[in-house]
Design a protein around this motif. Structure first.
Motif: not given
Ligand code: DC
Length: 228
Positions: A57, A59-61, A104, A185
């Protein structure tokens, strides 16, 4: 054989937002000078693509960071592109979806830190390097720095044309929206945001042809006696 003779170890930094033409222009300047061209966006594209492929994922650093060491070790970055498992995977990395993944991953400070030394090492023998933070962070002491811009509409139009040529059908309005999100971003992140280095020459290419931009860059280099 190039008509120009670049100074030994000449490092040219070209930064700018998506669709500013920096990739194409970096290639043309590199060809004119006989210098290697290093597209740093490909590094982030590869890492975004690889992490996504591994089911992470984005968005999961911490989940991204956990796979980055191996991904960097598996990647072979050359002037021709990115090689993975002995194959040139560059064509897989050019799409809009991979660009969004890259953006991202590129916002994670430890990912950027991982890539810093690699970029500096590659640049040391001289090259044209394009990206977002080359003039500000990667090569703050580059011999020449350029910052390319163009209006958002024009940048979206160029991107649309490029995707069409590659057989990817995307509506122009969709590209404008994606581009705005990516700009926000890339410029808004805390770590190495897209910004012009104080000593970079800004060129707005909205109404310029590509060869005019290249000529302007070569003229600056010649005037500064970095090429002869
Ligand atoms: O230039 P590009 O579209 O191939 O870059 C893909 C993404 O990687 C983009 O969203 C910004 C990021 N990037 C970055 O943060 N720093 C760089 N030096 C190059 C690219």
């Amino acid at each position: 054989m190039s008509q120009w003779n670049p100074a030994k170890g000449l490092r040219i930094a070209i930064d700018g937002p998506s669709g500013s033409g920096k990739g194409t222009i970096a290639v043309m300047v590199g060809e004119a000078l006989g210098l290697a061209v290093m597209d740093t966006g490909l590094l982030y594209r590869f890492l975004g693509w690889r992490a996504n492929d591994l089911g992470v994922d984005l968005d999961d650093e911490s989940a991204v960071v956990a796979v980055i060491d191996n991904a960097v070790a598996d990647m072979d970055w050359r002037a021709e592109g990115i090689f993975f498992e002995n194959r040139d995977c560059t064509p897989l990395l050019r799409g809009e979806d991979v660009g969004a993944c890259a953006s991202k991953v590129a916002a994670i400070p430890s990912v950027r830190k991982q890539l810093l030394e690699l970029q500096r090492k590659i640049a040391a023998s001289g090259c044209v390097m394009d990206g977002r933070d080359i003039g500000t962070v990667v090569l703050p002491d580059a011999e020449a720095k350029f910052f390319l811009t163009a209006s958002p509409r024009e940048r979206a139009r160029r991107r649309w044309e490029q995707l069409q040529q590659g057989g990817e059908e995307v509506a122009l309005d969709q590209i404008v929206d994606d581009l705005k999100a990516r700009d926000a971003r890339d410029s808004g992140r805390d770590c190495s945001p897209l910004e012009r280095a104080k000593d970079a020459i800004e060129i707005d290419s909205t109404t310029m042809r590509i060869d005019e931009v290249v000529d302007r860059i070569l003229a600056v280099l010649e005037r500064r006696k970095l090429i002869s």
